[in-house]
Enzyme design. Sequence first.
Site, PDB file in Angstrom:
ATOM      1  CG  ASP A  81      17.555 -25.812 -11.072  1.00  0.00           C
ATOM      2  OD1 ASP A  81      17.479 -24.985 -11.992  1.00  0.00           O
ATOM      3  OD2 ASP A  81      18.473 -25.802 -10.238  1.00  0.00           O
ATOM      4  CD  GLU A 116      17.705 -16.843  -9.780  1.00  0.00           C
ATOM      5  OE1 GLU A 116      18.210 -17.900 -10.190  1.00  0.00           O
ATOM      6  OE2 GLU A 116      17.358 -16.668  -8.590  1.00  0.00           O
TER       7      GLU A 116
END
Length: 567
Positions: free
Chosen positions: A311, A489
């Site tokens: 996403d 991340e």
Amino acid sequence: MNRATQWLQRLGSFQLVLLLTLFPARPLASFETRATPEQLSELRSYIKRSWRTLTRSNSQLAEAAVDPKFTPPGDGRWPVYAPDDQDIAQIGPVLRRQMSVSDFARIELRQLPSDTGLVKEPGLLYLPYPYVVPGGRFNEMYGWDSYFIEIGLLRDGEVDLARNIVDNFLYEIENYGMILNANRTYYLTRSHPPFLTRMILGVYRQRRNIAWLKTSLPAVEKYYQYWTHEPHLVKQTGLSRYFDSGEGQAPEVVSGERDKEGRNHYDLVKEYYRTYNVTDYDLSLYYDRKTDQLTNFFYKGDRSMRESGFDPSNRFGPFSVDIINYNPVCLNSLLYAMEIDIAEILRLLGRGKEGGVWLRRAQVRQQQVNALMWDERDGLYYDYNFALKKTRRYPFVTTFYPLWAGIASPQQSARVVKNLRLLEQQGGLQTSANQSGNQWDAPFGWAPMQMMAVEGLRRYGYLKEADRITVNFLSLVLKEFIAHNTIVEKYDVVSRGSDLGAGLKFGYKSNEIGFGWTNAAFTELYAQLPATERENVMKLDGLRIPGQSMDVDRRNLPPKGHLAAGF
């Protein structure tokens, strides 16, 4: 303006040339192109410490209840919801014993209503055991993140914590209906990519607790039903899709994903739709141009895209909102693995004959994936649009999932490997071959996708390619750790950096630190490397990719001897 700048401005061009001749700029060689063993050791120590830093338990519930994606409640007490069928009068005293008086005063324990749509204030969902959060704005236990985190925990000998995470997932299935996207109330309408059986077997192989394995089976079968019945099941293909049961805007997006101008993801999507001609799908289904409003169908697709974990990207058309019309290759590869795993669990429990049913289900799914999702012309696996009865030719890193799961034939795996050039960059694998401005597209690379692809390559014997991708990604993580003393991340695998800059246009713009699955990827992928290849991880330029020029921006290399301090 400082004196040095004023002085330089007063110099004439001749004098400036003379100055640069006498005092040349620092040569590129003065930048460190190779890490030291001490720097590698510090990174590995950081990861070991991070398992504790990122752990949340009930004794730390006041910290776990804080949601960085939302503004704090007016009274400062964050809600914590217990399942509707659990006795809150029993949970409260347990928490009081585990928490300090001051911390208990910082939460408000509430009963989750049986109709979860009645929840007005978002809050943390109670779990009985400790777990590891990803880091940064993600201060809760996530579905697929936890699979990759578990791999790192097991590799580092943290077996008890790994089992606690699995036990929390079994608790979620029993009390919240499924493994949740994460344990917040606004995630009660969707799950996350299913890795449960692989997690259970990972813990079992460390402890060989057959009684524990047996107790997991009812939850496993219940969770399998979640994915293989409507609305996730598509009857015409017999395959599954992602589908969120909720309606309207995703609360965490509205609250926690705003840019400097205060625009959230949905504002930026509308701007895109106003500006560009979208032909990937019927735009009128998702956007009303007359009213400049996104439709309910858009929000259904947007929520379902978030169940996929990717996403956002443009994998299923702009912002992937057409995902509900697709059987994704990733999901169905995971369900194939789940069917194989359940057969293995039954065998371990002495019920091998029952396992035959699951092996036959896996065989049928394998045949369907190869029939519908394999593209012989391109030599890649794609996602299948069951509404249009065709694949979408969009090269994406999930083409490696059938290799990871064992669905591909040797010939198919060889074709996929020949197409590595589409995704392989100097810092590892980029997520797609398309730069859309979304974080799950080029030029960004993510640790879990390196893990899935590398394991798939190793499974089919492509060890040289697996080693090279591993070295290039891990050396990038190490280079950025030396420069910033943190692990993040996601990374730009083209420029070999962690500053995502203007290339990231949609979704949240931050690069979260911590970071659970990147820590795990470094630990596991480094352990998989042959001893002869581990030295290469300290080459901060990485390894040259055959057939590609090695163009590294040395401005992204840390100065010689530099290592930020602290964690």
